[in-house]
Design an enzyme around this catalytic site. Structure first.
Site, PDB file in Angstrom:
ATOM      1  N   SER A 138       0.778  -1.491   0.199  1.00  0.00           N
ATOM      2  CA  SER A 138      -0.043   0.140  -0.096  1.00  0.00           C
ATOM      3  C   SER A 138       0.400   0.794   0.185  1.00  0.00           C
ATOM      4  O   SER A 138       2.180   1.294   0.309  1.00  0.00           O
ATOM      5  CB  SER A 138      -1.031   0.193   1.810  1.00  0.00           C
ATOM      6  OG  SER A 138      -1.739   0.406   1.502  1.00  0.00           O
ATOM      7  N   TYR A 151      -2.503  -1.311  10.825  1.00  0.00           N
ATOM      8  CA  TYR A 151      -2.138  -0.648   9.024  1.00  0.00           C
ATOM      9  C   TYR A 151      -1.001  -0.666   8.360  1.00  0.00           C
ATOM     10  O   TYR A 151      -0.621  -0.819   7.480  1.00  0.00           O
ATOM     11  CB  TYR A 151      -3.328  -0.848   8.616  1.00  0.00           C
ATOM     12  CG  TYR A 151      -3.806  -0.858   7.705  1.00  0.00           C
ATOM     13  CD1 TYR A 151      -3.328  -1.775   7.008  1.00  0.00           C
ATOM     14  CD2 TYR A 151      -3.303   0.297   6.213  1.00  0.00           C
ATOM     15  CE1 TYR A 151      -4.050  -2.074   5.165  1.00  0.00           C
ATOM     16  CE2 TYR A 151      -3.657   0.322   5.084  1.00  0.00           C
ATOM     17  CZ  TYR A 151      -3.770  -0.797   4.550  1.00  0.00           C
ATOM     18  OH  TYR A 151      -3.576  -0.927   2.947  1.00  0.00           O
TER      19      TYR A 151
END
Length: 259
Positions: A138, A151
């Site tokens: 990401s 995360y």
């Protein structure tokens, strides 16, 4: 044409990768928790493209579920040409008040599962001198992310791990790529609690573009691919910022998503 194994294949990017690879003629091994969705996807892809689709239903977040999936991979004689480590989730909010089980589950799914599956499949690829592993990281991997602390950290692990493996297997014929999308319109946003944010609605990208970028980067054996020009600019530019500024900017974005 070959055989691709995809985790988190019942929705979102995982489902999209399954459709894209089936259209190329690849046979598929699809792993996810939701049996009904996997079975529907298998029926669709088999009928439309004539490929073989194996469905493995399991909860990779549990040690038992992961062992049931990974164990047979070490022994199976079936050749796996492409591994797409897509399974993962995020959670938004203050870490201090977060459910610890969710936070540890995020680490297990985003990191541990990816490592175990890669370790089970990579040796066969190296021995054959061909194959590809696409790990879904990401743009969150490039800086700390207050209010999504675990995360962001988990995706930094995926990016670093993938780059290291890319270098380790360089010259063997095996490709390893970290795909780094920004906010993308998939079910992930619903789970992470971001889909209602005006900021997310403005910035979110298209899943089909992310999938095309990822498969093209894997074919070209790029170590890292940031999907989207604006995302690439942001991910590249953050390294020139003082870390205090980078984390405060990221934290400001996460706070605004909850408003």
């Amino acid at each position: 044409m070959g055989t691709a194994l995809i985790t988190g294949a019942s929705a979102g990017l995982g489902e999209g990768f399954a459709r894209a690879l089936a259209a190329k003629g690849d046979d598929l091994i699809l792993i996810a928790r939701r049996a009904d969705r996997l079975e529907a996807l298998r029926a669709e892809l088999t009928a439309k493209h004539g490929v073989a689709v194996e469905v493995i239903v399991g909860d990779l977040m549990t040690h038992e579920g992961l062992a049931a999936v990974v164990g047979p991979l070490y022994d199976r004689k079936q050749r796996i040409d492409t591994l797409i480590n897509n399974a993962g989730f995020g959670a938004h909010g203050d870490f201090v008040w977060a459910d610890l089980r969710d936070q540890l589950g995020m680490i297990d799914l985003n990191c541990r599962v990816l490592v175990e599956l890669t370790h089970a499949i990579l040796p066969g690829m190296v021995n054959r001198g061909s194959g590809g592993i696409l790990n879904i990281a990401s743009t969150a991997a490039f800086q700390p992310g207050p209010w999504m602390a675990v995360y962001y950290a988990s995706k930094a692990f995926v990016l670093s791990f993938s780059e290291a493996l890319h270098e380790e297997v360089r010259g063997t014929g095996v490709h390893v790529t970290a795909l780094c999308p920004g906010p993308t319109r998939t079910e992930f946003a619903d789970v992470a609690g971001m889909h209602d944010s005006a900021l997310f609605q403005r910035l979110a990208g298209d899943a089909d573009t992310v999938i095309r970028d990822g498969l093209a980067a894997l074919k070209a054996n790029r170590a890292v691919k940031v999907s989207g020009a604006a995302n690439a600019l942001g991910a590249g530019g953050v390294r020139f910022l003082p870390r205090v500024l980078a984390r405060r900017l990221a934290g400001g974005l996460q706070k605004s998503r909850s408003k």
